[in-house]
Design a protein around this motif. Structure first.
Motif, PDB file in Angstrom:
ATOM      1  N   LYS A  32       0.796  -1.230   0.000  1.00 54.30           N
ATOM      2  CA  LYS A  32       0.000   0.000   0.000  1.00 54.30           C
ATOM      3  C   LYS A  32       0.831   1.284   0.000  1.00 54.30           C
ATOM      4  CE  LYS A  32      -3.869  -2.215   2.387  1.00 54.30           C
ATOM      5  NZ  LYS A  32      -4.722  -2.230   3.609  1.00 54.30           N
ATOM      6  N   CYS A  33       2.116   1.149   0.320  1.00 59.46           N
ATOM      7  CA  CYS A  33       2.959   2.347   0.388  1.00 59.46           C
ATOM      8  C   CYS A  33       4.174   2.233  -0.535  1.00 59.46           C
ATOM      9  CB  CYS A  33       3.408   2.578   1.830  1.00 59.46           C
ATOM     10  SG  CYS A  33       4.497   4.000   2.038  1.00 59.46           S
ATOM     11  N   PHE A  34       5.043   1.256  -0.282  1.00 64.30           N
ATOM     12  CA  PHE A  34       6.240   1.100  -1.120  1.00 64.30           C
ATOM     13  C   PHE A  34       5.877   0.964  -2.591  1.00 64.30           C
ATOM     14  CE2 PHE A  34       9.499  -0.810   2.126  1.00 64.30           C
ATOM     15  CZ  PHE A  34       9.322   0.301   2.918  1.00 64.30           C
ATOM     16  N   TYR A  35       4.872   0.125  -2.893  1.00 63.11           N
ATOM     17  CA  TYR A  35       4.516  -0.167  -4.281  1.00 63.11           C
ATOM     18  C   TYR A  35       3.287   0.607  -4.761  1.00 63.11           C
ATOM     19  CZ  TYR A  35       7.764  -4.150  -3.891  1.00 63.11           C
ATOM     20  OH  TYR A  35       8.876  -4.943  -3.710  1.00 63.11           O
ATOM     21  N   ASP A  36       2.921   1.644  -4.049  1.00 59.53           N
ATOM     22  CA  ASP A  36       1.799   2.497  -4.446  1.00 59.53           C
ATOM     23  C   ASP A  36       2.170   3.243  -5.730  1.00 59.53           C
ATOM     24  OD1 ASP A  36      -0.251   4.297  -4.720  1.00 59.53           O
ATOM     25  OD2 ASP A  36       0.074   5.314  -2.809  1.00 59.53           O
ATOM     26  N   THR A  37       1.426   3.004  -6.797  1.00 56.95           N
ATOM     27  CA  THR A  37       1.754   3.599  -8.111  1.00 56.95           C
ATOM     28  C   THR A  37       0.918   4.836  -8.442  1.00 56.95           C
ATOM     29  OG1 THR A  37       0.208   2.084  -9.197  1.00 56.95           O
ATOM     30  CG2 THR A  37       2.518   1.378  -9.051  1.00 56.95           C
ATOM     31  N   ALA A  38       0.123   5.302  -7.480  1.00 57.72           N
ATOM     32  CA  ALA A  38      -0.691   6.499  -7.731  1.00 57.72           C
ATOM     33  C   ALA A  38       0.207   7.703  -8.025  1.00 57.72           C
ATOM     34  CB  ALA A  38      -1.580   6.794  -6.517  1.00 57.72           C
ATOM     35  N   ASN A  39      -0.274   8.572  -8.902  1.00 56.15           N
ATOM     36  CA  ASN A  39       0.503   9.761  -9.281  1.00 56.15           C
ATOM     37  C   ASN A  39      -0.013  10.959  -8.492  1.00 56.15           C
ATOM     38  OD1 ASN A  39       2.316  11.395 -10.602  1.00 56.15           O
ATOM     39  ND2 ASN A  39       1.028  11.663 -12.408  1.00 56.15           N
ATOM     40  N   TYR A  40       0.528  11.151  -7.292  1.00 54.38           N
ATOM     41  CA  TYR A  40       0.041  12.195  -6.395  1.00 54.38           C
ATOM     42  C   TYR A  40       0.392  13.585  -6.915  1.00 54.38           C
ATOM     43  CZ  TYR A  40      -0.850   8.388  -3.145  1.00 54.38           C
ATOM     44  OH  TYR A  40      -1.319   7.247  -2.576  1.00 54.38           O
ATOM     45  N   GLU A  41      -0.506  14.516  -6.647  1.00 55.05           N
ATOM     46  CA  GLU A  41      -0.318  15.906  -7.074  1.00 55.05           C
ATOM     47  C   GLU A  41       0.983  16.477  -6.503  1.00 55.05           C
ATOM     48  OE1 GLU A  41      -1.253  19.331  -9.180  1.00 55.05           O
ATOM     49  OE2 GLU A  41      -2.290  17.389  -9.230  1.00 55.05           O
ATOM     50  N   ALA A  42       1.318  16.062  -5.278  1.00 56.63           N
ATOM     51  CA  ALA A  42       2.526  16.570  -4.616  1.00 56.63           C
ATOM     52  C   ALA A  42       3.800  16.213  -5.377  1.00 56.63           C
ATOM     53  CB  ALA A  42       2.607  16.020  -3.192  1.00 56.63           C
ATOM     54  N   TYR A  43       3.752  15.164  -6.179  1.00 57.60           N
ATOM     55  CA  TYR A  43       4.938  14.758  -6.940  1.00 57.60           C
ATOM     56  C   TYR A  43       5.419  15.873  -7.868  1.00 57.60           C
ATOM     57  CZ  TYR A  43       4.305   9.814  -5.559  1.00 57.60           C
ATOM     58  OH  TYR A  43       4.204   8.632  -4.863  1.00 57.60           O
ATOM     59  N   LYS A  44       4.468  16.647  -8.398  1.00 53.64           N
ATOM     60  CA  LYS A  44       4.832  17.766  -9.283  1.00 53.64           C
ATOM     61  C   LYS A  44       5.656  18.799  -8.511  1.00 53.64           C
ATOM     62  CE  LYS A  44       0.674  17.380 -12.167  1.00 53.64           C
ATOM     63  NZ  LYS A  44      -0.586  18.064 -12.589  1.00 53.64           N
ATOM     64  N   ASN A  45       5.223  19.060  -7.272  1.00 54.29           N
ATOM     65  CA  ASN A  45       5.950  20.018  -6.437  1.00 54.29           C
ATOM     66  C   ASN A  45       7.338  19.509  -6.077  1.00 54.29           C
ATOM     67  OD1 ASN A  45       3.809  21.810  -6.393  1.00 54.29           O
ATOM     68  ND2 ASN A  45       2.931  20.979  -4.520  1.00 54.29           N
ATOM     69  N   ILE A  46       7.426  18.218  -5.778  1.00 55.31           N
ATOM     70  CA  ILE A  46       8.720  17.618  -5.429  1.00 55.31           C
ATOM     71  C   ILE A  46       9.687  17.725  -6.608  1.00 55.31           C
ATOM     72  CG2 ILE A  46       9.877  15.431  -4.885  1.00 55.31           C
ATOM     73  CD1 ILE A  46       7.299  14.670  -3.291  1.00 55.31           C
ATOM     74  N   SER A  47       9.193  17.386  -7.798  1.00 54.50           N
ATOM     75  CA  SER A  47      10.032  17.444  -9.004  1.00 54.50           C
ATOM     76  C   SER A  47      10.419  18.877  -9.348  1.00 54.50           C
ATOM     77  CB  SER A  47       9.300  16.800 -10.194  1.00 54.50           C
ATOM     78  OG  SER A  47       9.070  15.430  -9.959  1.00 54.50           O
ATOM     79  N   ALA A  48       9.473  19.808  -9.198  1.00 58.09           N
ATOM     80  CA  ALA A  48       9.743  21.218  -9.511  1.00 58.09           C
ATOM     81  C   ALA A  48      10.766  21.788  -8.540  1.00 58.09           C
ATOM     82  CB  ALA A  48       8.445  22.019  -9.448  1.00 58.09           C
ATOM     83  N   TYR A  49      10.682  21.377  -7.288  1.00 59.90           N
ATOM     84  CA  TYR A  49      11.615  21.847  -6.263  1.00 59.90           C
ATOM     85  C   TYR A  49      13.039  21.411  -6.616  1.00 59.90           C
ATOM     86  CZ  TYR A  49      13.463  22.705  -1.527  1.00 59.90           C
ATOM     87  OH  TYR A  49      14.172  23.161  -0.445  1.00 59.90           O
ATOM     88  N   LYS A  50      13.191  20.136  -6.978  1.00 61.10           N
ATOM     89  CA  LYS A  50      14.537  19.662  -7.317  1.00 61.10           C
ATOM     90  C   LYS A  50      15.031  20.283  -8.625  1.00 61.10           C
ATOM     91  CE  LYS A  50      17.743  15.910  -7.504  1.00 61.10           C
ATOM     92  NZ  LYS A  50      18.120  14.572  -7.027  1.00 61.10           N
ATOM     93  N   LYS A  51      14.141  20.450  -9.592  1.00 54.12           N
ATOM     94  CA  LYS A  51      14.520  21.055 -10.870  1.00 54.12           C
ATOM     95  C   LYS A  51      15.067  22.462 -10.659  1.00 54.12           C
ATOM     96  CE  LYS A  51      12.752  22.154 -15.490  1.00 54.12           C
ATOM     97  NZ  LYS A  51      11.550  22.168 -16.373  1.00 54.12           N
ATOM     98  N   GLN A  52      14.423  23.199  -9.759  1.00 54.06           N
ATOM     99  CA  GLN A  52      14.877  24.560  -9.439  1.00 54.06           C
ATOM    100  C   GLN A  52      16.300  24.532  -8.878  1.00 54.06           C
ATOM    101  OE1 GLN A  52      12.289  26.870  -6.775  1.00 54.06           O
ATOM    102  NE2 GLN A  52      14.124  27.655  -5.788  1.00 54.06           N
ATOM    103  N   LEU A  53      16.577  23.559  -8.013  1.00 57.11           N
ATOM    104  CA  LEU A  53      17.917  23.429  -7.429  1.00 57.11           C
ATOM    105  C   LEU A  53      18.956  23.059  -8.490  1.00 57.11           C
ATOM    106  CD1 LEU A  53      16.972  21.443  -4.195  1.00 57.11           C
ATOM    107  CD2 LEU A  53      17.536  23.878  -4.335  1.00 57.11           C
ATOM    108  N   LEU A  54      18.570  22.177  -9.396  1.00 55.34           N
ATOM    109  CA  LEU A  54      19.486  21.729 -10.450  1.00 55.34           C
ATOM    110  C   LEU A  54      19.843  22.847 -11.427  1.00 55.34           C
ATOM    111  CD1 LEU A  54      17.940  18.213 -11.210  1.00 55.34           C
ATOM    112  CD2 LEU A  54      20.186  18.636 -10.194  1.00 55.34           C
ATOM    113  N   GLN A  55      19.011  23.867 -11.459  1.00 55.53           N
ATOM    114  CA  GLN A  55      19.256  24.991 -12.367  1.00 55.53           C
ATOM    115  C   GLN A  55      19.944  26.172 -11.684  1.00 55.53           C
ATOM    116  OE1 GLN A  55      15.254  25.706 -13.771  1.00 55.53           O
ATOM    117  NE2 GLN A  55      15.438  24.240 -15.456  1.00 55.53           N
ATOM    118  N   ASP A  56      20.223  26.008 -10.391  1.00 55.39           N
ATOM    119  CA  ASP A  56      20.834  27.100  -9.614  1.00 55.39           C
ATOM    120  C   ASP A  56      22.352  26.898  -9.557  1.00 55.39           C
ATOM    121  OD1 ASP A  56      21.691  28.964  -7.761  1.00 55.39           O
ATOM    122  OD2 ASP A  56      19.955  28.705  -6.456  1.00 55.39           O
ATOM    123  N   HIS A  57      23.091  27.830 -10.164  1.00 53.02           N
ATOM    124  CA  HIS A  57      24.555  27.705 -10.226  1.00 53.02           C
ATOM    125  C   HIS A  57      25.261  28.606  -9.205  1.00 53.02           C
ATOM    126  CE1 HIS A  57      24.118  25.128 -13.694  1.00 53.02           C
ATOM    127  NE2 HIS A  57      23.330  26.032 -14.256  1.00 53.02           N
TER     128      HIS A  57
END
Length: 257
Positions: A32-57
Motif C-alpha cells: 500500500k505504500c512502497f509499491y503504491d503507483t498512484a501519481n500524487y499531485e505533490a509529486y509535481k511540487n517535489i520534481s519542480a523543487y529539485k529542478k529549481q535546485l538543479l538549475q541554480d549555479h
C-alpha cells in the motif's frame, strides 16, 4: 563505489517483493505504500523543487561535518552540483512522501537537511506536522532556509550546528519519524541512534540513509538491527527502516523497492 556495487549484487540475491513477506504489517506497508503507483499531485511540487535546485549555479562553501561526498571533496560547490550528487533522488523523495502520508507522522526529526529535498517531501505529506531538521553546514543551512520560505513551507524548523550538540539539547519529546541522512560514519551513526532511541515510542519509525555507503555504515546497520528495542527492520538497499512495535515478532526483511 566498488563496495556498493558488490553489496548491491548480494542484495538482489537476498531481496524479495511483497510475495516473500509474511508479516501482515509489513505486507500492507509494502503493497500500500512502497509499491503504491498512484501519481500524487505533490509529486509535481517535489520534481519542480529539485529542478529549481538543479538549475541554480550559485556557488557556496561547504563544510562537511560527516563523511562527505563520494563524488567530490571540493569545498566550493554550486547548488546544482550538490543537488545532483548528494541531494535526495526524486524516487526516494516520493517514497518518503508516501511513507509520511501512510503513517501520518506528526513529529519528525531529520539529521542532515542539505538542500531540503527530503524535508520538502515530508512537509507536503502532512502540512500540520512539526519538522525539526538539523544541518551542519552554515551556508547550506542559510540557503535552504531561504528556499523553504520561498516555497511557503511553514512547518519546518531548521537548526544549524553539530548533530550531537543539538540532539542533546532538544526539548524532551517523542518523534514519530527520525530520518538519519547526515553523518555517514559508524560511530557517529550508532551514537545518534542510541541517544534518539529514548525519543522513540511504539509506533516510531527510524530511517537510515545509505546503509551500504561503506563497510562501516553496513556494520552500523547490522548493530542497529540487533538492538533489543528494535523489532522489525526493512533493508531496501538505499535505506534501512526500523520499527519498535512490541506486538511484532522480531524479524528482518530485505525488500526491493
Amino acid at each position: 563505489m566498488f563496495y556498493q556495487a558488490i553489496q548491491y549484487i548480494k542484495f538482489l540475491f537476498k531481496s524479495t517483493n511483497q510475495h516473500g513477506v509474511h508479516s501482515p504489517f509489513v505486507y500492507n506497508l509494502v503493497t500500500k505504500c512502497f509499491y503504491d503507483t498512484a501519481n500524487y499531485e505533490a509529486y509535481k511540487n517535489i520534481s519542480a523543487y529539485k529542478k529549481q535546485l538543479l538549475q541554480d549555479h550559485t556557488k557556496i562553501t561547504v563544510t562537511d561535518l560527516g563523511k562527505g561526498s563520494h563524488v567530490t571533496k571540493q569545498q566550493e560547490r554550486t547548488i546544482s552540483e550538490i543537488a545532483k550528487n548528494t541531494g535526495t533522488t526524486i524516487k526516494r523523495a516520493k517514497l518518503l512522501y508516501r511513507l509520511s502520508a501512510y503513517f501520518n507522522f506528526e513529529n519528525i526529526l531529520e539529521l542532515g537537511t542539505s538542500l531540503g529535498i527530503a524535508t520538502h517531501a515530508m512537509s507536503l505529506a502532512n502540512p500540520k506536522s512539526e519538522i525539526t531538521s538539523i544541518e551542519g553546514c552554515p551556508m547550506i543551512s542559510e540557503y535552504t532556509k531561504t528556499t523553504f520560505e520561498k516555497h511557503h513551507l511553514k512547518n519546518i524548523s531548521l537548526i544549524t550546528g553539530d548533530f550531537n550538540d543539538i540532539i542533546k539539547n532538544l526539548t524532551p519529546k517523542t518523534f514519530d519519524l527520525i530520518f538519519f541522512d547526515g553523518n555517514h560514519q559508524k560511530e557517529a551513526t550508532l551514537q545518534y541512534f542510541e541517544t534518539l532511541t529514548q525519543t522513540a515510542h511504539n509506533d516510531s519509525v527510524f530511517i537510515f540513509d545509505d546503509i551500504y555507503w561503506s563497510k562501516e555504515m553496513t556494520e552500523a546497520w547490522e548493530t542497529i538491527k540487533q538492538h533489543p528495542k528494535v523489532t522489525v527492520t526493512i533493508d531496501t538497499f538505499f535505506w534501512g527502516v526500523v520499527f519498535f512495535r512490541k506486538e511484532q515478532v522480531k524479524e528482518d526483511f530485505v525488500v526491493r523497492v
